[in-house]
Design a protein around this motif. Sequence first.
Motif, short mmCIF file in Angstrom:
data_model
loop_
_atom_site.label_atom_id
_atom_site.label_comp_id
_atom_site.label_asym_id
_atom_site.label_seq_id
_atom_site.Cartn_x
_atom_site.Cartn_y
_atom_site.Cartn_z
N ASN A 49 0.39 -1.13 -0.17
CA ASN A 49 -0.52 -0.09 0.54
C ASN A 49 1.24 1.38 -0.06
OD1 ASN A 49 -2.52 -2.23 0.08
ND2 ASN A 49 -3.15 -0.89 2.30
N ALA A 52 2.52 1.18 -3.73
CA ALA A 52 1.14 2.49 -4.40
C ALA A 52 0.86 3.45 -4.10
CB ALA A 52 -0.16 1.27 -4.02
N ASP A 55 3.86 5.62 -5.97
CA ASP A 55 2.78 5.22 -6.98
C ASP A 55 2.15 6.27 -7.28
OD1 ASP A 55 5.49 3.74 -7.64
OD2 ASP A 55 4.17 1.62 -7.63
N CYS A 56 1.22 6.31 -6.90
CA CYS A 56 0.31 7.06 -7.34
C CYS A 56 0.64 8.96 -8.02
CB CYS A 56 -1.14 6.96 -6.05
SG CYS A 56 -3.00 7.95 -6.70
N ARG A 62 -1.06 3.34 -10.34
CA ARG A 62 -1.80 2.32 -8.80
C ARG A 62 -2.85 3.56 -8.16
NH1 ARG A 62 3.53 -0.25 -6.39
NH2 ARG A 62 2.25 -1.67 -5.80
N CYS A 63 -3.59 3.93 -8.46
CA CYS A 63 -4.43 4.37 -7.88
C CYS A 63 -5.35 4.34 -7.32
CB CYS A 63 -4.87 6.12 -8.29
SG CYS A 63 -3.11 7.21 -8.68
#
Length: 107
Positions: A49, A52, A55-56, A62-63
């Motif tokens: 998490n 992610a 990345d978001c 990966r949102c």
Amino acid sequence: MMVAASRMLTEGFELADGSQFLPLRDDQVAIGLPSGPSSANSGQAPIANIEAALDCMISLNRCGTVVPTKTSPNFGGVMTWSINWDQHDGFNFSVPVKAKLDQLNAR
């Protein structure tokens, strides 16, 4: 939660009295989390998490359901407020988070 809180800080938001919290630069914002079970019992975020969320915020990849309106390429990263507990737990937070940050910096 990590993306939503970061988004509020990087995009700004309206306060209850109608005034505005002005956005911070993305390099002024980082995600702060407990490092693991010794510091938060069951309240720690899974590493997947955290990855992610990074990345978001950085590239809109990966949102989940909360998506920033823009990328934050200079996002400040991730920190823990309990590095001693991370050491106690065998560095289960800092080692994988560092690997992810190194991956992002290599881009």
